[in-house]
Write a protein that holds these residues in place. Structure first.
Motif, PDB file in Angstrom:
ATOM      1  N   GLU A 168       0.836  -1.193   0.000  1.00 17.24           N
ATOM      2  CA  GLU A 168       0.000   0.000   0.000  1.00 17.24           C
ATOM      3  C   GLU A 168       0.872   1.243   0.000  1.00 17.24           C
ATOM      4  N   TYR A 180      -5.230   5.693   0.760  1.00 17.89           N
ATOM      5  CA  TYR A 180      -4.364   4.596   0.342  1.00 17.89           C
ATOM      6  C   TYR A 180      -4.623   4.188  -1.105  1.00 17.89           C
ATOM      7  N   THR A 182      -3.371   0.659  -3.573  1.00 14.46           N
ATOM      8  CA  THR A 182      -2.654  -0.607  -3.619  1.00 14.46           C
ATOM      9  C   THR A 182      -1.778  -0.620  -4.862  1.00 14.46           C
ATOM     10  N   ARG A 206      -7.105   0.052   0.041  1.00 14.75           N
ATOM     11  CA  ARG A 206      -6.203  -0.962   0.584  1.00 14.75           C
ATOM     12  C   ARG A 206      -7.035  -1.948   1.387  1.00 14.75           C
TER      13      ARG A 206
END
Length: 256
Positions: A168, A180, A182, A206
């Motif tokens: 992340e 966040y 990914t 995330r």
């Protein structure tokens, strides 16, 4: 004897306008920028609707930010001819899509320069916008769209991937919105010793669901080719990998 290693000065080639279907017809140097007067090479005088030859009906000027010449912001002023068909009364302009997308404010060369400046030279969007003499939002939107077209929409970027890394990253430092993303990295070149790792994708959020959904969007042959999934200790990524690529994955937790 004449020096055979040099050609005559050609502003069109020097500024790479020939790649955009343009030819330079003049220049003006201002204190803060260079302005290149251009015209479209192809006449485009046949009706797009019925195929009859059109009649010229004046011109319009289209301005585009171009890649800087010697770090001097450069603007293209393109004279675009208008035509009218006497048979069907259709009115159109010369095609400039080779130079830029419709309604775009940056030339295609400026887009490539901006993307390379951001990715390779690590310039900020503010510096890119300053170099192109455009607003921050204009540069940011253009770079994101070009990155999407060249990188994210490339159908071959998943070819040959056998090892991926997932982690992340905090990309938003405001109170609103998910902060966040990914990040999925192709570790295959690093593992094989053939080159550095490369970015595969970035997905907002995330969670197990985010990574599981991303894996599920890949076809079965691609999933079967993955034998290493490197990650930190986040349980969501681990269980997502177990669900989508079972018995073929290994987790790697870096030492701290």
């Amino acid at each position: 004897m004449p020096n055979a290693t040099f050609d005559d000065c050609d502003l069109t080639k020097f500024c790479r306008l020939d790649e955009l279907g343009l030819v330079a017809v003049g220049q003006r140097l201002e204190p803060g920028r260079a302005v290149l007067a251009c015209r479209v090479v192809e006449p485009d005088d046949w009706c797009h609707r019925c195929g009859s030859q059109g009649t010229p009906r004046g011109t319009v000027i289209r301005q585009l930010a171009h890649e800087p010449v010697g770090w001097r912001p450069t603007t293209l002023q393109i004279t675009v001819r208008r035509y009218r068909c006497e048979d069907c009364a259709h009115v159109w302009r010369q095609d400039t899509t080779k130079a830029a997308e419709p309604m775009a404010k940056l030339s295609r060369r400026a887009l490539r320069w901006a993307l390379e400046a951001l990715v390779l030279q690590h310039l900020t969007i503010a510096r890119v916008a300053e170099s192109l003499a455009v607003r921050w939002n204009t540069a940011n939107d253009a770079v994101l769209a070009e990155g999407q077209r060249l990188l994210i929409n490339d159908p071959t970027r998943f070819d040959g991937v056998t090892a991926i890394g997932v982690d992340e990253h905090v990309w938003r430092h405001t109170r609103r919105g998910d902060k966040y993303v990914t990040v999925i990295i192709d570790l295959t070149p690093l593992r094989a010793g053939t080159g550095p790792a490369r970015l595969l994708d970035m997905v907002e959020g995330r969670s197990k669901k985010v990574f599981k959904t991303w894996l599920a969007e890949r076809d079965q042959d691609w999933q079967d080719g993955i034998d290493v999934v490197a990650m930190d200790g986040f349980t969501g990524f681990k269980t997502a990998a177990e669900d989508e690529v079972p018995r073929r994955w290994r987790s790697w937790i870096p030492s701290t």
